[in-house]
Design a protein around this motif. Structure first.
Motif: not given
Lengths: 559, 178
Positions: A5-10, A23-33, A79-86
């Motif tokens: 989530i930090d990488i995507v945010r950066a 939570r480690e996997e977020g979720p992270i909320v992003v714009k749809k564009d 990397f065995k990591h997960r991200i949820l993108i809303r």
């Protein structure tokens, strides 16, 4: 290492609307564009390398603007990591760019999201109804669609298979269209595929599902959290206990609690017994599809022994509903260890019989070797998990990748295949049964003492003695029954290794007594999406064997 | 004197009273004879869609062994079957298929509705589930349970045999419930 989530945010600072830091996997909320760009970045960036698109979930927040939301669930094998993108989607502009060209698993995920919520994925090659029938009007999981808004289908809708670009091999006759299923010997109940045959070779196959769509997700929005457990039983009905465990763990994650050590250990035991009986049925049915009926009898006998254990534990043979949020409904009985030992003996006997009949059997070998093979990359792209992914040689097992219930204390191996063909899928399951026996033998030795459910009055029902003996107990009981358990508002994704692969529950809570949304990530759904690839170009008889080896369970596929 | 020897003596006495050319025979109606044959040779078509289908498998397997009641030869072609065992939830998408399969079964035909979902929709009261298959096809025996215990499914077969033997004498409107 930085969290995804930090990488995507950066990288996309302007696009991010919010992040759940807890939570480690977020979720992270992003714009749809720029969602397609963000997802492509997640897949291709060397720091993220999200090679799995595990699931796509839709959520309807009626009365809020933007009303809808689509949740992408990505996982990285490396990397065995997960991200949820809303991604919030306003009602006025219900469209998102498709990502079905980035991940093949997005194909059916997007179709389901369109079918249930009406979110249009522009550029999708085949955006049609998937769970509901073709005559259905509206989108049933929207909050303003009536729960009992039944729409009768008078006649099965038959659809054309496009024959563009297909050439006849020998010109003897025309292509023949054949319906495989939904009521067919070899399609295990409710699976339907329409195939185009050139002689006996399948030229094109179009799968259709939804014949057992019975509304798990809508029903779980109607009942309190504890009452969803019996519904989860009926997802993968060959190994019911594992679904209970996964759901209970997801809600526990939402509540921020953990089951007691004793409950965790018993869950491991029950889960592994369920895994064994699930695999046994998969093996027996797969062999039966090839005409080796005897194996089915051998494979089914240990199931009866397991049913005996379940009956003594909770009263039910098949649909156990044994797990509770925070633990288990009751403790194990006296003599449980002896019963499990007897069950393991029965499994060994059955396995030896089956192996003696099949392993060197010429007919069996000819029918399964190099049939329905799928490579590593494609299996990952299709969202394969569990034994079918491991048969293709990819080492991914949630029990190892992210141990839960104390799986890290046990010594066991992950069996891997090489080619991903039917032979590999068959024998990965055989080896997994042996590993599960190994886990059970370790786990049953020293079951920790203590209670089997957390001592938290907000989560569990009080003991009957307290209910009838003290005013506090009576009050707690009353509050539970009348107002229900109320987890904090938020969303959570809990996942475990079920018999068929990664089973996950994406649960949205609005702080009320009922779940606002429960989305299952069923492993079978993504297996069956790959069936055209596996079957096209093979004989129709081989397609049947391939389908059996995938072990698609309709209850989980259609929900 | 035991019951058996008493019965033998009775038969001896009866035979002794008969005409000299007496041959052992049974009088019955042809329909009763046909029904007697039918009830012990049911050919089920397992329309197993969901969890109940797994329990129906248990009934076929060695512990419960439905072949003791002469109904073990499952046929996956409706043309070869006379007993439709609907084991599992029927959705609206599946309903036309079920109706068509029931139409294809050979007469005389019977239907067992196994489990809560097939009988009433069960606890799936929502937009996609048929609230009982009797909305679309006639049902002879309902089996309760979610899923029913295999012994309960066996009992439904026995009750169906009673119904078949009774034939037209089976009281109209009488419900067979388990």
């Amino acid at each position: 290492m930085a969290r995804p989530i930090d990488i995507v945010r950066a990288k996309f600072a302007d696009e991010v609307l919010g992040v759940n830091e807890a939570r480690e996997e977020g979720p992270i909320v992003v714009k749809k564009d720029r969602i397609r760009e963000i997802l492509a970045f997640c897949r291709d960036s060397a720091d993220l390398s999200m090679d799995f698109l595990m699931d796509i979930a839709g959520v309807d927040y009626l009365g809020r603007d933007p009303r809808f939301e689509v949740v992408y669930n990505l996982y990285s094998l490396k990397f065995k990591h997960r991200i949820l993108i809303r991604v919030p989607v306003p009602e006025g502009d219900l469209s998102l760019p498709t990502v079905s060209d980035l991940w093949k698993s997005a194909d059916w995920g997007e179709r389901e999201c369109w079918d249930q919520y009406g979110v249009v994925f522009t550029g999708h090659p085949f955006l049609r109804r998937i769970l509901n029938h073709e005559d259905f009007v509206g989108h049933p999981l929207r909050k303003d669609y009536p729960v009992q808004g039944r729409q009768i289908l008078r006649e099965t809708v038959d659809y054309e298979i496009s024959r563009e670009g297909l050439a006849q091999s020998d010109g003897i006759g025309n292509f023949v269209e054949v319906n495989l299923g939904p009521a067919h010997t070899a399609t295990h109940g409710t699976l339907r595929s329409k195939v185009l045959l050139d002689g006996e070779i399948i030229v094109k196959l179009v799968p259709e599902i939804g014949y057992l769509h019975r509304g798990f997700e809508i029903m779980s929005e109607q009942v309190p959290y504890q009452h969803v457990i019996p519904y989860t039983d009926r997802l993968n009905y060959c190994s019911c206990a594992m679904n209970n465990t996964c759901y209970a763990m997801a809600v526990e994650k939402l509540l921020g609690i953990e089951a007691t050590p004793r409950a965790q250990r018993i869950r491991v035991l029950i889960d592994e017994i369920s895994r064994i009986i699930d695999h046994l049925v998969a093996l027996g049915v797969n062999a039966m599809d090839m005409g080796a009926f005897t194996n089915f009898w051998y494979a089914f006998w240990p199931r009866e022994l397991a049913y005996d254990i379940f009956t003594k534990l909770c009263g039910a043979r098949l649909t156990t509903a044994y797990t509770r949020i925070g633990g288990l409904s009751n403790d194990i009985y006296e003599g449980f260890e002896a019963d499990v030992a007897g069950f393991i003996k029965g499994v060994w006997a059955a396995m030896n019989d089956i192996m003696a009949l099949l392993k060197k059997n010429r007919i069996f070998n000819d029918r399964v070797r190099d049939v329905g093979a799928i490579g590593k990359d494609l299996a990952i792209s299709y969202g394969f998990t569990g034994p079918n992914l491991r048969a293709a040689g990819v080492e991914y097992d949630v029990r190892k990748a992210r141990p839960y219930n104390g799986y890290d204390q046990f010594d066991f191996d992950i069996p891997l295949g090489e080619k991903g063909d039917t032979w590999d899928r068959f024998f990965v399951r055989v080896e997994e049964i042996k590993q599960s026996i190994h886990i059970i033998e370790q786990a049953i030795k020293d079951i920790p003492g203590g209670p089997v459910i957390v001592d938290d009055i907000a989560v569990r029902l009080p003991d009957k003695q307290a209910v009838y003996g003290s005013i506090e107990g009576l009050m707690a009981h009353f509050k539970h029954i009348m107002h229900g358990m109320r987890p904090p508002a938020g969303e959570v994704y809990g996942w475990t290794e079920a018999a068929n692969g990664e089973l996950g529950f994406y649960i949205v809570s609005d702080g009320g007594p009922k779940p606002y949304r429960v989305k299952v990530r069923p492993p079978c759904f993504y297996y069956y999406a790959a069936f055209p690839y596996l079957a096209e170009g093979s004989f129709i008889a081989d397609a049947v064997v391939t389908l059996g080896s995938l072990n698609v369970i309709a209850g989980e596929l259609d929900r | 004197m035991t019951k058996l020897s008493q019965a033998k003596a009775d038969v001896k006495e009866f035979v002794g009273k008969g005409p000299s050319h007496w041959q052992p025979f049974v009088t019955t109606k042809l329909r009763y004879l046909a029904d007697w044959g039918r009830k012990y040779s049911l050919w089920p078509y397992p329309f197993g869609t969901a969890c109940c289908g797994i329990e129906y498998m248990s009934v076929l397997m060695s512990r419960y062994d439905i072949s003791r009641y002469g109904a073990e030869l499952v046929r996956f072609s409706p043309r070869q079957a006379d007993l439709l065992v609907v084991a599992g939830t029927i959705s609206y998408k599946m309903a036309p298929v079920l109706k068509q399969i029931h139409g294809q079964l050979c007469d005389p035909k019977w239907v067992i509705s196994v489990g809560a979902c097939a009988s009433s929709g069960g606890f799936y009261n929502n937009y996609c589930t048929v609230q009982g298959i009797d909305e679309i096809i006639p049902v002879d025996v309902y089996v309760a349970g979610c899923p029913p215990h295999p012994e309960n499914i066996l009992r439904s077969v026995i009750r169906l045999q009673e119904k078949i033997q009774a034939g037209a004498d089976f009281p109209r409107g009488m419900k067979v419930e388990l």
